[in-house]
Design an enzyme around this catalytic site. Structure first.
Site, PDB file in Angstrom:
ATOM      1  N   HIS A   1       0.807  -1.233   0.000  1.00 14.10           N
ATOM      2  CA  HIS A   1       0.000   0.000   0.000  1.00 14.10           C
ATOM      3  C   HIS A   1       0.829   1.267   0.000  1.00 14.10           C
ATOM      4  O   HIS A   1       0.287   2.353  -0.183  1.00 14.10           O
ATOM      5  CB  HIS A   1      -0.950   0.032   1.207  1.00 14.10           C
ATOM      6  CG  HIS A   1      -0.252   0.332   2.504  1.00 14.10           C
ATOM      7  ND1 HIS A   1       0.393  -0.622   3.233  1.00 14.10           N
ATOM      8  CD2 HIS A   1      -0.072   1.494   3.186  1.00 14.10           C
ATOM      9  CE1 HIS A   1       0.925  -0.081   4.324  1.00 14.10           C
ATOM     10  NE2 HIS A   1       0.662   1.204   4.313  1.00 14.10           N
TER      11      HIS A   1
HETATM   12  C1  UD1 Z   1      -1.564   6.167   5.372  1.00  9.43           C
HETATM   13  C2  UD1 Z   1      -0.197   6.648   5.871  1.00  9.43           C
HETATM   14  C3  UD1 Z   1       0.806   5.507   5.759  1.00  9.43           C
HETATM   15  C4  UD1 Z   1       0.291   4.266   6.472  1.00  9.43           C
HETATM   16  C5  UD1 Z   1      -1.106   3.914   6.003  1.00  9.43           C
HETATM   17  C6  UD1 Z   1      -1.654   2.810   6.850  1.00  9.43           C
HETATM   18  C7  UD1 Z   1       0.240   9.030   5.449  1.00  9.43           C
HETATM   19  C8  UD1 Z   1       0.983   9.997   4.617  1.00  9.43           C
HETATM   20  N1  UD1 Z   1       0.294   7.745   5.040  1.00  9.43           N
HETATM   21  O1  UD1 Z   1      -1.413   5.835   4.012  1.00  9.43           O
HETATM   22  O2  UD1 Z   1       2.023   5.897   6.372  1.00  9.43           O
HETATM   23  O3  UD1 Z   1       1.165   3.203   6.188  1.00  9.43           O
HETATM   24  O4  UD1 Z   1      -1.978   5.047   6.135  1.00  9.43           O
HETATM   25  O5  UD1 Z   1      -2.656   2.089   6.223  1.00  9.43           O
HETATM   26  O6  UD1 Z   1      -0.382   9.405   6.410  1.00  9.43           O
HETATM   27  N2  UD1 Z   1      -8.858   5.315   1.205  1.00  9.43           N
HETATM   28  C9  UD1 Z   1     -10.119   4.782   1.166  1.00  9.43           C
HETATM   29  N3  UD1 Z   1     -10.739   4.536   2.354  1.00  9.43           N
HETATM   30  C10 UD1 Z   1     -10.169   4.777   3.553  1.00  9.43           C
HETATM   31  C11 UD1 Z   1      -8.881   5.330   3.574  1.00  9.43           C
HETATM   32  C12 UD1 Z   1      -8.240   5.588   2.399  1.00  9.43           C
HETATM   33  O7  UD1 Z   1     -10.681   4.543   0.106  1.00  9.43           O
HETATM   34  O8  UD1 Z   1     -10.794   4.510   4.608  1.00  9.43           O
HETATM   35  C13 UD1 Z   1      -8.161   5.527  -0.080  1.00  9.43           C
HETATM   36  C14 UD1 Z   1      -8.379   6.901  -0.692  1.00  9.43           C
HETATM   37  O9  UD1 Z   1      -8.402   6.758  -2.073  1.00  9.43           O
HETATM   38  C15 UD1 Z   1      -7.112   7.652  -0.299  1.00  9.43           C
HETATM   39  C16 UD1 Z   1      -6.080   6.541  -0.312  1.00  9.43           C
HETATM   40  O10 UD1 Z   1      -6.757   5.388   0.130  1.00  9.43           O
HETATM   41  O11 UD1 Z   1      -6.812   8.692  -1.188  1.00  9.43           O
HETATM   42  C17 UD1 Z   1      -4.894   6.825   0.578  1.00  9.43           C
HETATM   43  O12 UD1 Z   1      -5.298   7.100   1.915  1.00  9.43           O
HETATM   44  P1  UD1 Z   1      -4.374   8.008   2.874  1.00  9.43           P
HETATM   45  O13 UD1 Z   1      -4.918   7.987   4.245  1.00  9.43           O
HETATM   46  O14 UD1 Z   1      -4.136   9.339   2.249  1.00  9.43           O
HETATM   47  O15 UD1 Z   1      -2.991   7.277   2.856  1.00  9.43           O
HETATM   48  P2  UD1 Z   1      -2.647   5.742   3.036  1.00  9.43           P
HETATM   49  O16 UD1 Z   1      -2.111   5.242   1.747  1.00  9.43           O
HETATM   50  O17 UD1 Z   1      -3.776   5.028   3.663  1.00  9.43           O
HETATM   51  N1  UDP Z   2      -3.778  -4.939   9.122  1.00  9.67           N
HETATM   52  C1  UDP Z   2      -5.063  -5.460   9.267  1.00  9.67           C
HETATM   53  N2  UDP Z   2      -5.721  -5.834   8.136  1.00  9.67           N
HETATM   54  C2  UDP Z   2      -5.171  -5.764   6.898  1.00  9.67           C
HETATM   55  C3  UDP Z   2      -3.857  -5.237   6.775  1.00  9.67           C
HETATM   56  C4  UDP Z   2      -3.193  -4.820   7.903  1.00  9.67           C
HETATM   57  O1  UDP Z   2      -5.576  -5.574  10.391  1.00  9.67           O
HETATM   58  O2  UDP Z   2      -5.821  -6.147   5.935  1.00  9.67           O
HETATM   59  C5  UDP Z   2      -3.059  -4.511  10.333  1.00  9.67           C
HETATM   60  C6  UDP Z   2      -1.749  -5.239  10.541  1.00  9.67           C
HETATM   61  O3  UDP Z   2      -1.961  -6.448  11.242  1.00  9.67           O
HETATM   62  C7  UDP Z   2      -0.942  -4.217  11.339  1.00  9.67           C
HETATM   63  C8  UDP Z   2      -1.428  -2.877  10.782  1.00  9.67           C
HETATM   64  O4  UDP Z   2      -2.695  -3.144  10.185  1.00  9.67           O
HETATM   65  O5  UDP Z   2      -1.261  -4.282  12.713  1.00  9.67           O
HETATM   66  C9  UDP Z   2      -0.478  -2.357   9.752  1.00  9.67           C
HETATM   67  O6  UDP Z   2      -1.067  -1.287   9.106  1.00  9.67           O
HETATM   68  P1  UDP Z   2      -0.735  -0.864   7.610  1.00  9.67           P
HETATM   69  O7  UDP Z   2      -0.074  -1.968   6.902  1.00  9.67           O
HETATM   70  O8  UDP Z   2      -1.991  -0.309   7.032  1.00  9.67           O
HETATM   71  O9  UDP Z   2       0.230   0.393   7.807  1.00  9.67           O
HETATM   72  P2  UDP Z   2       1.761   0.602   8.195  1.00  9.67           P
HETATM   73  O10 UDP Z   2       2.076  -0.261   9.356  1.00  9.67           O
HETATM   74  O11 UDP Z   2       2.569   0.339   6.981  1.00  9.67           O
HETATM   75  O12 UDP Z   2       1.817   2.055   8.521  1.00  9.67           O
END
Ligand code: UD1
Ligand code: UDP
Length: 358
Positions: A205
Protein backbone atom coordinates in the site's frame (compact mmCIF):
# COMPACT_ATOMS: atom_id res chain seq x y z
CA UNK A 1 -4.28 14.55 34.11
CA UNK A 2 -5.94 14.92 30.71
CA UNK A 3 -4.31 13.15 27.75
CA UNK A 4 -5.61 13.90 24.28
CA UNK A 5 -4.87 11.03 21.88
CA UNK A 6 -4.83 11.73 18.14
CA UNK A 7 -5.40 8.73 15.87
CA UNK A 8 -6.73 8.39 12.34
CA UNK A 9 -5.17 5.56 10.32
CA UNK A 10 -5.52 1.77 10.66
CA UNK A 11 -2.18 1.01 12.37
CA UNK A 12 -2.83 3.76 14.92
CA UNK A 13 -6.00 2.07 16.18
CA UNK A 14 -3.94 -1.07 16.79
CA UNK A 15 -1.10 0.87 18.46
CA UNK A 16 -3.49 2.86 20.68
CA UNK A 17 -5.65 0.04 22.04
CA UNK A 18 -3.34 -1.35 24.73
CA UNK A 19 -2.25 2.06 26.04
CA UNK A 20 -5.85 3.16 26.16
CA UNK A 21 -6.61 0.09 28.33
CA UNK A 22 -3.65 1.03 30.58
CA UNK A 23 -4.94 4.61 30.98
CA UNK A 24 -8.33 3.24 32.10
CA UNK A 25 -6.61 1.51 35.04
CA UNK A 26 -5.29 4.86 36.34
CA UNK A 27 -8.01 6.90 38.05
CA UNK A 28 -6.00 10.14 37.74
CA UNK A 29 -5.77 9.87 33.91
CA UNK A 30 -8.59 10.96 31.64
CA UNK A 31 -8.09 10.12 27.96
CA UNK A 32 -9.84 12.08 25.23
CA UNK A 33 -9.69 10.30 21.86
CA UNK A 34 -9.75 12.31 18.64
CA UNK A 35 -10.17 10.37 15.36
CA UNK A 36 -9.12 12.55 12.45
CA UNK A 37 -11.04 10.48 9.91
CA UNK A 38 -7.96 9.91 7.74
CA UNK A 39 -9.22 6.32 7.38
CA UNK A 40 -12.99 6.06 7.27
CA UNK A 41 -14.14 2.84 5.55
CA UNK A 42 -15.66 0.43 8.06
CA UNK A 43 -12.98 -2.17 7.33
CA UNK A 44 -10.19 0.42 7.80
CA UNK A 45 -11.60 1.99 10.96
CA UNK A 46 -14.84 0.94 12.75
CA UNK A 47 -13.97 -2.75 12.80
CA UNK A 48 -10.82 -2.03 14.86
CA UNK A 49 -12.71 0.04 17.44
CA UNK A 50 -15.18 -2.81 17.86
CA UNK A 51 -12.69 -5.68 17.93
CA UNK A 52 -10.04 -3.99 20.08
CA UNK A 53 -12.65 -2.43 22.37
CA UNK A 54 -11.20 1.02 21.81
CA UNK A 55 -13.49 3.64 23.35
CA UNK A 56 -15.66 5.50 20.85
CA UNK A 57 -13.77 8.67 19.89
CA UNK A 58 -14.82 11.80 21.79
CA UNK A 59 -14.30 13.72 18.55
CA UNK A 60 -14.53 12.47 14.96
CA UNK A 61 -13.11 15.10 12.60
CA UNK A 62 -14.18 13.44 9.34
CA UNK A 63 -11.24 14.82 7.40
CA UNK A 64 -11.13 12.04 4.77
CA UNK A 65 -8.77 11.70 1.82
CA UNK A 66 -7.04 14.55 0.01
CA UNK A 67 -3.59 15.71 -1.08
CA UNK A 68 -1.02 15.79 1.72
CA UNK A 69 -1.23 19.55 2.14
CA UNK A 70 -5.01 19.78 2.18
CA UNK A 71 -5.51 16.70 4.36
CA UNK A 72 -2.91 17.82 6.93
CA UNK A 73 -4.22 21.40 6.89
CA UNK A 74 -7.81 20.29 7.55
CA UNK A 75 -6.64 18.13 10.45
CA UNK A 76 -4.52 20.95 11.86
CA UNK A 77 -7.43 23.39 11.85
CA UNK A 78 -9.82 20.94 13.49
CA UNK A 79 -7.28 19.62 16.01
CA UNK A 80 -6.37 23.14 17.10
CA UNK A 81 -10.05 23.84 17.78
CA UNK A 82 -10.42 20.65 19.86
CA UNK A 83 -7.20 21.28 21.79
CA UNK A 84 -8.25 24.84 22.63
CA UNK A 85 -11.57 23.50 23.94
CA UNK A 86 -10.17 20.52 25.85
CA UNK A 87 -6.94 22.10 27.18
CA UNK A 88 -5.15 18.75 27.59
CA UNK A 89 -1.98 18.36 29.67
CA UNK A 90 -0.42 16.09 27.03
CA UNK A 91 -1.11 15.33 23.36
CA UNK A 92 -0.30 11.74 22.44
CA UNK A 93 0.49 10.72 18.85
CA UNK A 94 1.50 7.42 17.25
CA UNK A 95 3.71 6.51 14.31
CA UNK A 96 4.27 8.58 11.20
CA UNK A 97 1.07 9.40 9.34
CA UNK A 98 -0.35 12.79 8.40
CA UNK A 99 -2.58 12.48 11.50
CA UNK A 100 0.60 12.17 13.61
CA UNK A 101 2.14 15.31 12.16
CA UNK A 102 -1.07 17.34 12.42
CA UNK A 103 -1.48 16.31 16.07
CA UNK A 104 2.08 17.14 17.09
CA UNK A 105 2.15 20.43 15.17
CA UNK A 106 -1.19 21.67 16.51
CA UNK A 107 -0.11 20.82 20.08
CA UNK A 108 3.39 22.31 19.83
CA UNK A 109 2.00 25.64 18.55
CA UNK A 110 -0.36 25.74 21.55
CA UNK A 111 2.57 24.89 23.87
CA UNK A 112 1.01 21.57 24.87
CA UNK A 113 3.69 18.91 25.44
CA UNK A 114 3.68 16.06 22.92
CA UNK A 115 4.27 12.35 23.60
CA UNK A 116 5.31 10.33 20.53
CA UNK A 117 4.93 6.57 20.53
CA UNK A 118 7.15 4.85 17.95
CA UNK A 119 9.72 7.65 18.02
CA UNK A 120 13.16 7.55 16.41
CA UNK A 121 12.39 5.43 13.36
CA UNK A 122 14.24 6.47 10.21
CA UNK A 123 14.36 5.18 6.64
CA UNK A 124 16.74 8.02 5.63
CA UNK A 125 14.54 8.52 2.57
CA UNK A 126 12.86 11.92 2.66
CA UNK A 127 10.78 11.11 -0.42
CA UNK A 128 8.57 9.07 1.93
CA UNK A 129 5.82 11.17 3.51
CA UNK A 130 6.24 9.04 6.66
CA UNK A 131 9.90 10.09 7.06
CA UNK A 132 8.97 13.79 7.02
CA UNK A 133 6.12 13.20 9.48
CA UNK A 134 8.24 11.33 12.00
CA UNK A 135 11.29 13.62 11.87
CA UNK A 136 9.14 16.69 12.51
CA UNK A 137 7.11 14.95 15.20
CA UNK A 138 10.22 13.74 17.04
CA UNK A 139 11.64 17.25 17.05
CA UNK A 140 8.39 18.61 18.53
CA UNK A 141 8.04 15.95 21.25
CA UNK A 142 8.72 16.08 24.97
CA UNK A 143 8.40 12.31 25.51
CA UNK A 144 9.86 10.03 22.82
CA UNK A 145 8.96 6.37 23.28
CA UNK A 146 11.32 4.26 21.16
CA UNK A 147 10.59 0.67 20.18
CA UNK A 148 14.26 -0.28 19.66
CA UNK A 149 17.85 0.65 20.47
CA UNK A 150 18.35 1.72 16.82
CA UNK A 151 15.59 4.28 17.28
CA UNK A 152 17.29 5.67 20.40
CA UNK A 153 20.56 5.98 18.46
CA UNK A 154 18.86 7.68 15.51
CA UNK A 155 17.52 10.34 17.87
CA UNK A 156 20.91 10.80 19.52
CA UNK A 157 22.45 11.50 16.09
CA UNK A 158 19.88 14.28 15.65
CA UNK A 159 20.74 15.74 19.06
CA UNK A 160 17.65 14.42 20.87
CA UNK A 161 18.53 12.74 24.17
CA UNK A 162 16.22 14.24 26.73
CA UNK A 163 12.81 12.58 27.21
CA UNK A 164 13.88 9.49 25.25
CA UNK A 165 12.70 6.13 26.62
CA UNK A 166 13.24 2.70 25.11
CA UNK A 167 9.99 0.99 25.99
CA UNK A 168 9.83 -1.78 23.39
CA UNK A 169 7.23 -1.89 20.66
CA UNK A 170 3.62 -1.21 21.54
CA UNK A 171 2.38 -3.43 18.68
CA UNK A 172 3.98 -6.37 20.48
CA UNK A 173 1.63 -5.75 23.43
CA UNK A 174 -1.36 -6.08 21.07
CA UNK A 175 0.04 -9.16 19.33
CA UNK A 176 0.61 -10.99 22.63
CA UNK A 177 -2.78 -9.97 24.00
CA UNK A 178 -4.89 -10.65 20.91
CA UNK A 179 -3.18 -13.61 19.22
CA UNK A 180 -4.97 -16.23 21.37
CA UNK A 181 -8.38 -14.53 20.71
CA UNK A 182 -7.57 -14.35 17.02
CA UNK A 183 -6.60 -17.99 16.66
CA UNK A 184 -9.66 -19.06 18.62
CA UNK A 185 -12.26 -16.85 16.93
CA UNK A 186 -11.12 -16.27 13.35
CA UNK A 187 -12.34 -18.66 10.65
CA UNK A 188 -10.45 -16.90 7.86
CA UNK A 189 -8.44 -19.98 6.87
CA UNK A 190 -11.53 -22.11 6.28
CA UNK A 191 -13.33 -19.17 4.58
CA UNK A 192 -10.46 -18.87 2.12
CA UNK A 193 -9.93 -22.61 1.90
CA UNK A 194 -6.34 -22.40 3.13
CA UNK A 195 -4.32 -24.69 5.32
CA UNK A 196 -1.60 -23.52 7.67
CA UNK A 197 1.89 -22.97 6.24
CA UNK A 198 0.89 -23.74 2.64
CA UNK A 199 0.34 -20.16 1.44
CA UNK A 200 2.00 -16.74 1.35
CA UNK A 201 0.55 -13.42 2.51
CA UNK A 202 1.12 -10.17 0.61
CA UNK A 203 0.25 -6.57 1.47
CA UNK A 204 1.16 -3.55 -0.66
CA UNK A 205 0.00 0.00 0.00
CA UNK A 206 2.93 2.38 0.34
CA UNK A 207 2.84 5.38 -2.00
CA UNK A 208 6.34 4.61 -3.28
CA UNK A 209 4.99 1.32 -4.75
CA UNK A 210 1.39 2.15 -5.62
CA UNK A 211 1.84 5.60 -7.13
CA UNK A 212 4.48 4.43 -9.60
CA UNK A 213 2.69 2.41 -12.31
CA UNK A 214 5.89 0.58 -13.33
CA UNK A 215 6.61 -0.54 -9.78
CA UNK A 216 3.05 -1.61 -9.09
CA UNK A 217 2.96 -3.54 -12.37
CA UNK A 218 6.28 -5.24 -11.55
CA UNK A 219 5.05 -6.21 -8.09
CA UNK A 220 1.78 -7.68 -9.37
CA UNK A 221 3.59 -9.57 -12.14
CA UNK A 222 6.03 -10.95 -9.59
CA UNK A 223 3.21 -12.23 -7.37
CA UNK A 224 1.81 -14.02 -10.44
CA UNK A 225 5.21 -15.46 -11.33
CA UNK A 226 5.64 -16.88 -7.83
CA UNK A 227 2.95 -19.34 -8.81
CA UNK A 228 2.16 -20.10 -5.17
CA UNK A 229 -1.08 -19.71 -3.26
CA UNK A 230 -1.06 -16.15 -2.01
CA UNK A 231 -3.54 -14.12 0.06
CA UNK A 232 -3.60 -10.42 -0.72
CA UNK A 233 -5.80 -8.22 1.49
CA UNK A 234 -5.98 -5.10 -0.61
CA UNK A 235 -5.66 -1.61 0.86
CA UNK A 236 -8.11 0.86 -0.77
CA UNK A 237 -5.21 2.98 -2.03
CA UNK A 238 -3.86 -0.01 -3.98
CA UNK A 239 -7.29 -0.93 -5.33
CA UNK A 240 -7.76 2.62 -6.67
CA UNK A 241 -4.27 2.73 -8.18
CA UNK A 242 -4.67 -0.66 -9.90
CA UNK A 243 -7.82 0.71 -11.55
CA UNK A 244 -6.17 4.05 -12.37
CA UNK A 245 -3.10 2.40 -13.96
CA UNK A 246 -5.22 -0.17 -15.89
CA UNK A 247 -3.61 -3.16 -14.15
CA UNK A 248 -6.78 -5.07 -13.16
CA UNK A 249 -5.91 -8.00 -15.47
CA UNK A 250 -2.82 -8.67 -13.33
CA UNK A 251 -4.99 -9.41 -10.30
CA UNK A 252 -6.96 -12.21 -11.94
CA UNK A 253 -4.44 -15.00 -11.49
CA UNK A 254 -6.06 -18.09 -9.89
CA UNK A 255 -3.22 -18.50 -7.35
CA UNK A 256 -3.83 -15.02 -5.91
CA UNK A 257 -6.73 -14.58 -3.47
CA UNK A 258 -7.47 -10.88 -3.37
CA UNK A 259 -9.65 -9.98 -0.40
CA UNK A 260 -10.94 -6.80 1.23
CA UNK A 261 -8.84 -5.34 4.07
CA UNK A 262 -9.02 -7.81 6.96
CA UNK A 263 -10.04 -7.21 10.53
CA UNK A 264 -7.27 -7.57 13.13
CA UNK A 265 -8.16 -11.10 14.28
CA UNK A 266 -8.28 -12.40 10.71
CA UNK A 267 -5.05 -10.58 9.91
CA UNK A 268 -3.16 -12.01 12.90
CA UNK A 269 -4.42 -15.45 11.91
CA UNK A 270 -3.37 -15.29 8.25
CA UNK A 271 -0.05 -13.74 9.24
CA UNK A 272 0.81 -16.34 11.86
CA UNK A 273 -0.14 -19.28 9.64
CA UNK A 274 1.60 -18.03 6.45
CA UNK A 275 4.73 -19.71 5.08
CA UNK A 276 6.16 -16.22 4.60
CA UNK A 277 4.95 -12.64 4.25
CA UNK A 278 5.70 -10.20 1.42
CA UNK A 279 4.91 -6.62 2.42
CA UNK A 280 5.75 -2.94 2.24
CA UNK A 281 3.94 -2.26 5.53
CA UNK A 282 5.88 -1.22 8.62
CA UNK A 283 3.49 -2.88 11.04
CA UNK A 284 3.26 -6.10 9.07
CA UNK A 285 7.08 -6.46 8.91
CA UNK A 286 7.19 -6.25 12.69
CA UNK A 287 4.25 -8.58 13.22
CA UNK A 288 5.89 -11.14 10.92
CA UNK A 289 8.83 -11.20 13.32
CA UNK A 290 6.63 -11.17 16.43
CA UNK A 291 4.73 -14.16 15.05
CA UNK A 292 7.88 -16.01 13.93
CA UNK A 293 7.19 -15.80 10.19
CA UNK A 294 9.91 -14.91 7.64
CA UNK A 295 9.35 -11.63 5.78
CA UNK A 296 10.28 -10.13 2.43
CA UNK A 297 10.12 -6.34 2.39
CA UNK A 298 8.98 -4.88 -0.92
CA UNK A 299 10.77 -1.58 -0.37
CA UNK A 300 14.23 -0.18 -1.04
CA UNK A 301 14.94 0.20 2.67
CA UNK A 302 13.38 -0.53 6.02
CA UNK A 303 13.21 1.22 9.38
CA UNK A 304 13.07 -2.19 11.09
CA UNK A 305 16.72 -3.01 10.46
CA UNK A 306 16.99 -5.37 13.45
CA UNK A 307 14.67 -7.87 11.74
CA UNK A 308 17.06 -7.88 8.76
CA UNK A 309 20.21 -8.36 10.88
CA UNK A 310 18.49 -11.19 12.76
CA UNK A 311 17.97 -12.96 9.41
CA UNK A 312 14.14 -12.84 9.43
CA UNK A 313 13.60 -10.07 6.85
CA UNK A 314 14.97 -9.66 3.31
CA UNK A 315 14.69 -6.24 1.65
CA UNK A 316 14.11 -6.63 -2.09
CA UNK A 317 12.45 -3.46 -3.38
CA UNK A 318 10.09 -4.05 -6.30
CA UNK A 319 12.68 -5.99 -8.30
CA UNK A 320 11.20 -9.23 -9.68
CA UNK A 321 14.42 -11.21 -9.67
CA UNK A 322 15.34 -10.17 -6.13
CA UNK A 323 11.87 -11.05 -4.86
CA UNK A 324 11.81 -14.45 -6.55
CA UNK A 325 15.31 -15.23 -5.25
CA UNK A 326 14.26 -14.20 -1.76
CA UNK A 327 11.18 -16.46 -1.96
CA UNK A 328 13.34 -19.36 -3.14
CA UNK A 329 15.78 -18.94 -0.25
CA UNK A 330 13.32 -18.37 2.59
CA UNK A 331 14.22 -20.17 5.78
CA UNK A 332 13.17 -19.92 9.39
CA UNK A 333 16.26 -18.77 11.34
CA UNK A 334 17.02 -20.49 14.66
CA UNK A 335 18.11 -17.17 16.12
CA UNK A 336 15.16 -15.25 17.67
CA UNK A 337 16.37 -12.33 19.80
CA UNK A 338 13.84 -10.21 21.77
CA UNK A 339 13.96 -7.27 19.37
CA UNK A 340 10.77 -5.54 20.47
CA UNK A 341 10.81 -5.74 24.27
CA UNK A 342 8.67 -7.85 26.54
CA UNK A 343 5.13 -6.84 25.59
CA UNK A 344 4.86 -4.39 28.52
CA UNK A 345 5.39 -1.25 26.48
CA UNK A 346 1.95 0.26 27.16
CA UNK A 347 2.32 -0.25 30.93
CA UNK A 348 5.72 1.49 30.90
CA UNK A 349 4.50 4.40 28.78
CA UNK A 350 1.44 4.87 30.99
CA UNK A 351 3.56 4.98 34.13
CA UNK A 352 6.08 7.40 32.65
CA UNK A 353 3.32 9.78 31.52
CA UNK A 354 1.61 9.49 34.90
CA UNK A 355 4.92 10.51 36.52
CA UNK A 356 5.18 7.19 38.38
CA UNK A 357 8.39 6.11 36.67
CA UNK A 358 11.53 7.92 35.51
C1 UD1 B 1 -1.56 6.17 5.37
C2 UD1 B 1 -0.20 6.65 5.87
C3 UD1 B 1 0.81 5.51 5.76
C4 UD1 B 1 0.29 4.27 6.47
C5 UD1 B 1 -1.11 3.91 6.00
C6 UD1 B 1 -1.65 2.81 6.85
C7 UD1 B 1 0.24 9.03 5.45
C8 UD1 B 1 0.98 10.00 4.62
N1 UD1 B 1 0.29 7.75 5.04
O1 UD1 B 1 -1.41 5.84 4.01
O2 UD1 B 1 2.02 5.90 6.37
O3 UD1 B 1 1.16 3.20 6.19
O4 UD1 B 1 -1.98 5.05 6.13
O5 UD1 B 1 -2.66 2.09 6.22
O6 UD1 B 1 -0.38 9.40 6.41
N2 UD1 B 1 -8.86 5.32 1.21
C9 UD1 B 1 -10.12 4.78 1.17
N3 UD1 B 1 -10.74 4.54 2.35
C10 UD1 B 1 -10.17 4.78 3.55
C11 UD1 B 1 -8.88 5.33 3.57
C12 UD1 B 1 -8.24 5.59 2.40
O7 UD1 B 1 -10.68 4.54 0.11
O8 UD1 B 1 -10.79 4.51 4.61
C13 UD1 B 1 -8.16 5.53 -0.08
C14 UD1 B 1 -8.38 6.90 -0.69
O9 UD1 B 1 -8.40 6.76 -2.07
C15 UD1 B 1 -7.11 7.65 -0.30
C16 UD1 B 1 -6.08 6.54 -0.31
O10 UD1 B 1 -6.76 5.39 0.13
O11 UD1 B 1 -6.81 8.69 -1.19
C17 UD1 B 1 -4.89 6.83 0.58
O12 UD1 B 1 -5.30 7.10 1.92
P1 UD1 B 1 -4.37 8.01 2.87
O13 UD1 B 1 -4.92 7.99 4.24
O14 UD1 B 1 -4.14 9.34 2.25
O15 UD1 B 1 -2.99 7.28 2.86
P2 UD1 B 1 -2.65 5.74 3.04
O16 UD1 B 1 -2.11 5.24 1.75
O17 UD1 B 1 -3.78 5.03 3.66
N1 UDP C 1 -3.78 -4.94 9.12
C1 UDP C 1 -5.06 -5.46 9.27
N2 UDP C 1 -5.72 -5.83 8.14
C2 UDP C 1 -5.17 -5.76 6.90
C3 UDP C 1 -3.86 -5.24 6.77
C4 UDP C 1 -3.19 -4.82 7.90
O1 UDP C 1 -5.58 -5.57 10.39
O2 UDP C 1 -5.82 -6.15 5.93
C5 UDP C 1 -3.06 -4.51 10.33
C6 UDP C 1 -1.75 -5.24 10.54
O3 UDP C 1 -1.96 -6.45 11.24
C7 UDP C 1 -0.94 -4.22 11.34
C8 UDP C 1 -1.43 -2.88 10.78
O4 UDP C 1 -2.69 -3.14 10.19
O5 UDP C 1 -1.26 -4.28 12.71
C9 UDP C 1 -0.48 -2.36 9.75
O6 UDP C 1 -1.07 -1.29 9.11
P1 UDP C 1 -0.73 -0.86 7.61
O7 UDP C 1 -0.07 -1.97 6.90
O8 UDP C 1 -1.99 -0.31 7.03
O9 UDP C 1 0.23 0.39 7.81
P2 UDP C 1 1.76 0.60 8.20
O10 UDP C 1 2.08 -0.26 9.36
O11 UDP C 1 2.57 0.34 6.98
O12 UDP C 1 1.82 2.06 8.52
Amino acid sequence: MKILTVIGARPQFIKACMLSKAFKSKPNIKEIIVHTGQHYDDNMSTVFFEQLKLPKPNYYLGVGSDTHGKQTAKMLTELERVMITEKPDIVLVYGDTNSTLAGSLAAAKLHIPVAHVEAGLRSFNKKMPEEINRILTDHLSTWLFCPSQTAVENLKREGIQSGVYQTGDIMYDSVLYYKPFALQHSNILSRLNLSAKTYYLATIHRAENTDDPQKLKALLETLQKMNEVLVFPMHPRTKHKIQQWGLTNLTLSPNIKIVEPLNYFDMLTVESQAKAILTDSGGVQKEAYMLGVPCITLREETEWVETVSAGWNQVTGANTQCILEAVATINVPKNYPALFGDGQSSKQICEILAGLRK
